[in-house]
Write an enzyme that holds these catalytic residues in place. Sequence first.
Site, short mmCIF file in Angstrom:
data_model
loop_
_atom_site.label_atom_id
_atom_site.label_comp_id
_atom_site.label_asym_id
_atom_site.label_seq_id
_atom_site.Cartn_x
_atom_site.Cartn_y
_atom_site.Cartn_z
N HIS A 1 0.94 -0.99 0.16
CA HIS A 1 0.14 -0.07 0.00
C HIS A 1 0.93 1.11 0.00
CE1 HIS A 1 -3.52 -2.54 1.61
NE2 HIS A 1 -3.75 -2.52 0.11
N HIS B 1 -7.19 -8.41 -8.24
CA HIS B 1 -7.47 -9.25 -7.10
C HIS B 1 -7.92 -8.48 -6.08
CE1 HIS B 1 -4.98 -11.87 -9.79
NE2 HIS B 1 -5.79 -12.65 -9.17
N SER C 1 -6.75 -2.32 -1.11
CA SER C 1 -6.04 -1.64 -2.12
C SER C 1 -7.14 -0.76 -3.26
CB SER C 1 -5.31 -2.46 -3.14
OG SER C 1 -5.90 -3.59 -3.54
N GLU D 1 -13.05 -9.24 -8.67
CA GLU D 1 -13.07 -10.13 -7.67
C GLU D 1 -13.61 -11.31 -8.07
OE1 GLU D 1 -12.15 -12.44 -4.64
OE2 GLU D 1 -11.00 -10.70 -4.55
N ASP E 1 -12.66 -13.18 -12.92
CA ASP E 1 -11.03 -13.43 -12.83
C ASP E 1 -10.53 -12.18 -13.37
OD1 ASP E 1 -8.94 -15.36 -12.79
OD2 ASP E 1 -8.65 -14.64 -14.65
N GLY E 2 -9.41 -11.51 -12.40
CA GLY E 2 -8.98 -10.51 -12.85
C GLY E 2 -7.96 -10.62 -13.94
N ASP F 1 -2.18 -8.64 -7.51
CA ASP F 1 -2.07 -8.89 -6.29
C ASP F 1 -2.76 -10.44 -5.87
OD1 ASP F 1 -1.55 -9.32 -3.35
OD2 ASP F 1 -3.19 -7.91 -2.97
#
Length: 285
Positions: free
Chosen positions: A18, A41, A99, A117, A142-143, A168
């Site tokens: 972060h 994610h 995030s 997500e 799915d990212g 991530d």
Amino acid sequence: MNYRHAFHAGNHADVIKHVVLLAACDALLAKPTPVFAVDTHAGRGLYRLDAEASRRTGEAEGGIGRLADVARQCAPVERYLQAVQACRMAQGPDAYPGSPWLLAHALREQDRIAACELQPEEARALKAVFADDRRVAVHARDGYAALKALLPPRIGETRFGRGLVLVDPPYEAQLAEFDAALAALRDALQRWPQGIQMLWYPIKQRRLLRPFLRRARALDARSILVAELMVRPDDSPLRMNGSGMLVLNAPWKFDEPLREALPALAKGLGEAGASWHLEWLKAPA
């Protein structure tokens, strides 16, 4: 997937991730043109450090819980803690921002965020967090696959030339996750070559990351920066001893705030043998 970030929110890995994320946002906001951000994610966006999951691991106590003294001496860490405090003023004293929340806090009215997500429960919670924020689009998918649809970014008549991608993943596949992540970054660079691309990765034993770093160095990016924080020696393959951020297309002088933050974080969060590493795999031209 069984991974739930609620068990790890606010730990040392979140702190470095972060701090770097907010530094990237600040670099982008130096110009007035709109920014587009993708979080592949995203998790649930907001966590409670007083919840059972967080209390069971106690990881936040060894992460954000140790940073009060560090912040007084380090502007990038103070910047991060101010963002966390803004979250707590809005959501309660035990809140911790994921995030996507930090992106929404840092960016402006003209900017846009896509938060992806896959887990249904987490995606529902994420949608609830941003139900009233028209800047944030939540994608329950799915990212990695979403990047193909989202890049290059365009909303209506607005084309976004500037922005970032944060990858991530949970690393449930462990080292095999690097294959999927590097493939996604390679494709994202082709679709959006001017975007900042960032990958968070865990470190157990750093020598095992050498093949990954060699492959990362070969990516077709204008610049490639590695920032790593080790909170203990990498002498055990059974625990996460640190983590890092791979930053592709890192802006000029992007290493400067990190060169200030990393030693402060190693001192504030680390055990005996803690260390940090900052290296340009490819320096900006």
